[in-house]
Design an enzyme around this catalytic site. Structure first.
Site, PDB file in Angstrom:
ATOM      1  CG  ASP A   8      -1.661   1.275   1.527  1.00  0.00           C
ATOM      2  OD1 ASP A   8      -2.276   1.320   0.366  1.00  0.00           O
ATOM      3  OD2 ASP A   8      -1.281   1.631   2.309  1.00  0.00           O
ATOM      4  CG  ASP A  10      -1.594   7.566   0.321  1.00  0.00           C
ATOM      5  OD1 ASP A  10      -1.624   8.902   0.188  1.00  0.00           O
ATOM      6  OD2 ASP A  10      -2.616   7.087  -1.073  1.00  0.00           O
TER       7      ASP A  10
END
Length: 226
Positions: A8, A10
């Protein structure tokens, strides 16, 4: 041993959640509304459409949401004016990515941000070249916790999802990776995952610094990529 690492972005690779939350709290005050940290945390890890519904309800409706959204965009744009990256890299991320590259481990990004945002953010931090493939939120129909992003990232690496470890900070992201058939290492950011999710995780770490010692057991060492 696993064949690939999928990240991922953020809250996991970049410290974006805190400045974005601060901007939304500031925007709410322009509407004479005190948006608390606890209230904002309801939208962390959600797709944009879901976040818009929740924030709209908290702020007083669609018009108030649009006003606050525009304020947030302007505020974040101003923070880029001095030429520094909008969001700094998270502790341990650069070192962990460099160690993976040294081992020849294949890496990809599966982020709800758009493909353009992924490349711009990671490029500004000097870590874009560590990744072979990208899957952005604008390239799939369904957002996390649907597994589509992780399945797309694995397919672009041409790797079986079962041979991937996903690194996530959010509950929905971890659920998406699990649904894709991957092992999940959770590195919590603003929110700690619920107990039921922790029990399904491969590991829960304090930061990506803590991931480096696990490399020999997680990924086979190969010839380093240039």
């Amino acid at each position: 041993m696993f064949a690939a690492a999928i990240f991922d972005m953020d809250g996991l690779l970049i410290d974006s959640e805190r400045p974005i939350m601060a901007a939304w709290i500031e925007a709410a005050r322009t509407l004479d509304i005190e948006l608390s940290h606890t209230q904002y945390l309801q939208v962390v890890g959600l797709a944009m459409v879901e976040s818009e519904v929740i924030l709209g309800a908290l702020l007083g409706g669609p018009d108030a949401y649009r006003h606050a959204r525009d304020h947030v965009r302007r505020r974040l744009q101003l923070e880029r004016a001095d030429g520094t990256p909008l969001f700094p890299i998270k502790p341990g991320a650069a070192e962990f990515l460099a160690a993976l590259r040294q081992r020849g481990t294949r890496c990809a990004v599966a982020s709800s941000s758009t493909r353009g945002q992924i490349e711009a953010c990671l490029g500004s931090l000097g870590v874009l070249d560590h990744f072979e493939a990208f899957a952005g939120g604008d390239e799939v129909v369904r957002a996390k916790p649907d597994p589509a992003l992780y399945l797309l990232a694995a397919s672009r690496l041409n790797v079986d999802p079962a041979q991937c470890i996903a690194f996530e900070d959010s509950e929905n992201g971890a659920k998406a990776a699990l649904a894709a058939g991957m092992r999940v290492v959770i590195v919590p950011d603003l929110k700690h995952p619920p107990v039921a999710l922790v029990e399904r995780a491969f590991h829960v770490l304090g930061s990506l610094h803590d991931a480096t010692p696990h490399l020999p057991g997680w990924f086979p060492g190969e010839l380093a990529r240039p």
